[in-house]
Design an enzyme around this catalytic site. Structure first.
Site, PDB file in Angstrom:
ATOM      1  N   ASP A  67      10.458 -14.710  -9.051  1.00 45.43           N
ATOM      2  CA  ASP A  67       9.277 -15.496  -9.534  1.00 45.43           C
ATOM      3  C   ASP A  67       8.074 -15.311  -8.504  1.00 45.43           C
ATOM      4  O   ASP A  67       8.603 -14.924  -7.323  1.00 45.43           O
ATOM      5  CB  ASP A  67       9.382 -16.744 -10.099  1.00 45.43           C
ATOM      6  N   ASN A 136      15.049 -30.761 -13.220  1.00 45.54           N
ATOM      7  CA  ASN A 136      14.956 -30.849 -14.902  1.00 45.54           C
ATOM      8  C   ASN A 136      15.591 -29.662 -15.388  1.00 45.54           C
ATOM      9  O   ASN A 136      15.562 -29.593 -16.666  1.00 45.54           O
ATOM     10  CB  ASN A 136      13.669 -30.848 -15.106  1.00 45.54           C
ATOM     11  N   HIS A 138      15.491 -26.549 -14.953  1.00 48.32           N
ATOM     12  CA  HIS A 138      14.793 -25.063 -14.818  1.00 48.32           C
ATOM     13  C   HIS A 138      15.582 -24.146 -14.287  1.00 48.32           C
ATOM     14  O   HIS A 138      16.298 -24.586 -13.306  1.00 48.32           O
ATOM     15  CB  HIS A 138      13.261 -25.298 -14.362  1.00 48.32           C
ATOM     16  N   GLU A 143      10.646 -23.632 -17.402  1.00 43.25           N
ATOM     17  CA  GLU A 143      10.854 -25.098 -17.433  1.00 43.25           C
ATOM     18  C   GLU A 143      11.249 -25.764 -18.834  1.00 43.25           C
ATOM     19  O   GLU A 143      11.471 -24.562 -19.712  1.00 43.25           O
ATOM     20  CB  GLU A 143       9.308 -25.655 -17.348  1.00 43.25           C
TER      21      GLU A 143
END
Ligand code: PGA
Length: 247
Positions: A67, A136, A138, A143
Site C-alpha cells: 500500500d 482492528n 485490518h 479496514e
C-alpha cells in the site's frame, strides 16, 4: 494456519528473516510481498544484516508493497516508498527497478489501481507476502467492513488507523486520510503469507483470529481461507506476559 510463538520481538524478527532467507534460497527469483509499519522493522534489520553477511542475495528478487498513502509524493519522508528505501532497499543489493509500490499521487487513481493489480498478475503473485495485522484486524489498509473479495483500491482510513499511524508524523492532522491498498483478494493471491504480530496491543486481534471468527468486520479473518499462512507472534501478542513490542 501454521502458528509459531516466540519469546519476544527480537526472536520474531529473526524467525521472519530466516523464513524469507529460506524462500530466496529456494527460488532466487522470488517475488516478495512487503509491508510497512512498526512490526516488520526488525525483520528488515535482520535482512540487511543477512545480506551484508552474504546469506541472502536480492539481485534477482522482486518486491511488491501492499500500500501507499494518497497525496504524499514518493519523495515525502513519510511515504511508504521512502520508508522502504530507508529501512531496506537502500541497504541491500536490490535494484530499485525491481521494487514496486503503488503511486500515491497518480494522475488517475482508478487507473493506478488497475495498473497495480495488473502488475501483481504480471510479476507476481508474491511467493511470500509479509503481513502485519492492525489492532482492528485490518490487513494492508483493508479496514473493517472492506470487500472481502476486493482488488487494489482506494480506501478512506479509519480514525483508529490514523491514530495508530500518527506517531510517524509531526502532527496528527498530517496523517493522510486516504490510501491505495492491495485488496483482500489481491493479498490472498500470494502463495504463502507470513503474518507477524508483536506486543500486547495486538493480543485482541490475534485472539479473534485464532478463534476463527469469520467476519467482514474483521478483515484478517479472510486469511483463514488461505492454504499457507504462517503466523509468527511473540508471547505478548499471544496474550502471555511479555515485555517487548515492535514500537
Ligand atoms: P504496525 O501496523 O506494524 O505498525 O503495528 C501493522 C498494521 O497496521 O498492519
Amino acid at each position: 494456519m501454521e502458528v509459531i510463538i516466540v519469546n519476544d520481538y527480537e526472536q520474531l524478527s529473526q524467525r521472519a528473516c530466516d523464513i524469507i532467507v529460506e524462500q530466496v534460497h529456494m527460488n532466487p527469483e522470488s517475488v516478495l510481498g512487503l509491508a510497512t509499519g512498526g512490526t516488520p522493522l526488525g525483520t528488515y534489520r535482520e535482512l540487511v544484516q543477512a545480506n551484508g553477511n552474504g546469506k541472502i542475495d536480492f539481485t534477482h528478487v522482486s518486491t511488491l508493497n501492499l500500500d501507499e498513502y494518497i497525496g504524499l509524493d514518493s519523495s515525502h519522508p513519510q511515504s511508504y516508498r521512502q520508508f522502504m528505501k530507508r529501512e531496506l532497499f537502500d541497504a541491500i543489493n536490490i535494484s530499485e527497478t525491481r521494487t514496486h509500490i503503488p503511486d500515491g499521487r497518480p494522475d488517475d487513481l482508478e487507473e493506478e489501481c488497475r495498473r497495480y493489480e495488473a502488475l501483481i498478475e504480471a510479476i507476481g503473485p508474491p511467493d511470500l507476502q509479509l503481513l502485519g495485522i492492525g489492532e482492528n484486524g485490518h490487513i494492508g489498509f483493508n479496514e473493517p467492513g472492506s470487500d472481502m473479495d476486493g482488488e487494489t483500491h482506494i480506501v478512506e482510513l479509519t480514525e483508529s488507523t490514523r491514530a495508530a499511524n500518527a506517531r510517524f508524523f509531526d502532527k496528527d492532522e498530517d496523517v493522510p486520510a486516504h490510501a491505495i491498498t492491495m485488496g483482500i483478494r489481491s493479498i490472498l493471491k500470494s502463495k504463502r503469507i507470513l503474518l507477524l504480530a508483536s506486543g500486547e496491543r495486538k493480543a485482541r486481534a490475534i485472539k479473534r483470529l485464532l478463534q476463527g471468527e469469520k467476519d467482514v468486520n474483521f478483515p484478517a479473518s479472510a486469511l483463514l481461507a488461505h492454504p499457507h499462512v504462517t503466523l509468527v507472534m511473540d508471547q505478548a501478542a499471544y496474550g502471555m506476559k511479555g515485555e517487548t513490542d515492535a514500537g
